[in-house]
Each structure stands twice: as C-alpha cells, then as structure tokens.
Design a protein around this motif. Structure first.
Motif, PDB file in Angstrom:
ATOM      1  N   LEU A  94       0.850  -1.187   0.000  1.00  0.00           N
ATOM      2  CA  LEU A  94       0.000   0.000   0.000  1.00  0.00           C
ATOM      3  C   LEU A  94       0.882   1.231   0.000  1.00  0.00           C
ATOM      4  N   LEU A  95       0.658   2.133  -0.933  1.00  0.00           N
ATOM      5  CA  LEU A  95       1.300   3.437  -0.846  1.00  0.00           C
ATOM      6  C   LEU A  95       0.394   4.295   0.034  1.00  0.00           C
ATOM      7  N   GLY A  96       0.903   4.639   1.216  1.00  0.00           N
ATOM      8  CA  GLY A  96       0.117   5.423   2.153  1.00  0.00           C
ATOM      9  C   GLY A  96      -0.085   4.706   3.468  1.00  0.00           C
ATOM     10  N   VAL A  97      -0.967   5.264   4.284  1.00  0.00           N
ATOM     11  CA  VAL A  97      -1.285   4.750   5.617  1.00  0.00           C
ATOM     12  C   VAL A  97      -2.768   4.408   5.648  1.00  0.00           C
ATOM     13  N   ASP A  98      -3.098   3.224   6.116  1.00  0.00           N
ATOM     14  CA  ASP A  98      -4.484   2.750   6.100  1.00  0.00           C
ATOM     15  C   ASP A  98      -5.389   3.602   6.986  1.00  0.00           C
ATOM     16  N   SER A  99      -6.691   3.471   6.767  1.00  0.00           N
ATOM     17  CA  SER A  99      -7.672   4.324   7.444  1.00  0.00           C
ATOM     18  C   SER A  99      -7.672   4.151   8.955  1.00  0.00           C
ATOM     19  N   ILE A 100      -7.402   2.935   9.450  1.00  0.00           N
ATOM     20  CA  ILE A 100      -7.401   2.712  10.905  1.00  0.00           C
ATOM     21  C   ILE A 100      -6.333   3.567  11.578  1.00  0.00           C
ATOM     22  N   ARG A 101      -5.140   3.580  11.026  1.00  0.00           N
ATOM     23  CA  ARG A 101      -4.064   4.393  11.597  1.00  0.00           C
ATOM     24  C   ARG A 101      -4.349   5.885  11.439  1.00  0.00           C
ATOM     25  N   ASN A 102      -5.062   6.259  10.408  1.00  0.00           N
ATOM     26  CA  ASN A 102      -5.379   7.670  10.193  1.00  0.00           C
ATOM     27  C   ASN A 102      -6.300   8.239  11.267  1.00  0.00           C
ATOM     28  N   VAL A 103      -7.053   7.384  11.932  1.00  0.00           N
ATOM     29  CA  VAL A 103      -7.965   7.869  12.977  1.00  0.00           C
ATOM     30  C   VAL A 103      -7.516   7.424  14.365  1.00  0.00           C
TER      31      VAL A 103
END
Length: 217
Positions: A94-103
């Motif tokens: 995955l390029l980026g950070v998943d939604s769980i870590r984002n919140v």
C-alpha cells in the motif's frame, strides 16, 4: 516430535528514487516536458502492508507494517526482513497509511508527527509529499508543494501497488519515478495541494503509476 521450523531468507528491497531516467538528487535541476525547469527539495512517501505472493496465490505479510521512504535519508530507501523460503512471483504493498491508523491519533516510530507527514487528528496522514521549485510556478519563490492525503471514500489517496519481479531474487530494486506525479498537472495553475479532494486524488492516481521493477543485476 517437534515440527521443523520453516527455513527463511533475508529479503532486501531498495527504492530507487528517480526523475525520468535520472537519479533523484535534492537541489538538482530536471526538465519537465522540455519546457519547465524543476528542482526537487523534498520527496517522501509511506509504504505499508508489504505482501509477497507465491505461485499458488498465497501471501506472506511483512512483520513491520509501516515504512517511510525519504529521498533525503539514504537508510530509509532500503527495507529488509526475513521471509520463508518459497517460490514468490509478485509483491504487493500500500502506498500510504491505512484508514485505521489515520484515525488513531498521535503515534510513534515512522508514524510520529515529527516526520512532518501528519496534518491533524481529523485529516490524518500525508501519504506522499513532493516539494520544490519550477520555472512555471506563479507563487512566491517559484515553489510547488504537494502534500497528498485523504482516506475517506471517494477522496482516498492510498493506492495498492502490485509488481511482478522476474526473476524474484533476494534483492529487489523498485524504481519510484517522481516525474509521473506531473501527468496532466499544470504547475502554473496547480502549484499547491495541501488537502483531501479532487486534485489530491489526481495526484494519487499519478503516483500509483510511478513504481516499476528495475532490471535485476
């Protein structure tokens, strides 16, 4: 009788940051479309959830889930971890950070806000960042600054990258071509992107194409 532990090998993945056919070096001049002169000052992106796919379609997931690749930090461009011996045919990440870590609020390690890749608790992580100057830019200092983030529904800027090295060796080099960011982008009209939205999604669609497997030595 105890089961024999599965034999492992060390996998090394190196990200080779480039601009077209040239090595990407801070403060070096590059040419875009033969008309625009660019200098790249900063190029950073998150790589997460690396998976190796074997010939049967089964996957092995990297034990460390998050990495920050930074053009200015040579050490960050190399990732190493032990993998079970197998006939691997592909790699996915995955390029980026998943939604769980984002919140999940303020975190540590490569997800620490001190790395300059976090907006606020509400808007989350910058998945990738590209900054520099361009002769066509009309803002102060001829700058362009692209901080690409967003993880909600149609504004998501994470992208799944799938590559098939051939052959799949213990040392893989993945080329990241920063020039791909500018496909369909007019720097004079669009010198800044610092929030989720349609422009950020266009950049994400562009950087999803920047990775390729370099010829194995």
């Amino acid at each position: 009788m105890a089961a024999t532990a599965q034999k492992k090998r060390l996998l090394t993945i190196r990200f080779d940051n480039r601009f077209g056919n040239e090595q990407l070096i801070p403060e070096q001049t590059y040419y875009l479309n033969g008309t625009d002169t660019l200098v790249i000052n900063r190029f950073k992106y998150y790589i997460s959830h690396i998976q190796l796919i074997n010939a049967k379609g089964q996957s092995f997931v990297s034990p460390n889930q998050y990495y920050l690749v930074d053009m200015a930090d040579e050490k960050s461009t190399t990732i190493q971890f032990a993998v079970p011996e197998d006939n691997y045919t592909g790699i996915r990440f995955l390029l980026g950070v998943d939604s769980i870590r984002n919140v999940s609020g303020v975190q540590t390690g490569v997800l620490d806000p001190l790395h300059g890749m976090f907006w606020t608790w509400n808007s989350g992580y910058i998945m990738a960042k590209l900054e520099g100057t361009a002769s066509s830019s009309v803002i102060a200092g001829k700058q362009f600054t692209y901080h690409i983030g967003g993880f909600r529904k149609h504004h998501t800027t994470t992208r799944i990258i799938q590559l098939k090295p051939s052959p799949f060796t213990n040392r893989l080099t993945i080329t990241a071509d920063a020039s791909k960011w500018f496909n369909g982008i007019n720097i004079a009209r669009e010198p800044v992107c610092h929030s989720p939205g349609a422009l950020a999604v266009r950049f994400a669609n562009n950087y999803s194409t920047m990775f390729s497997i370099a010829a194995q030595q």
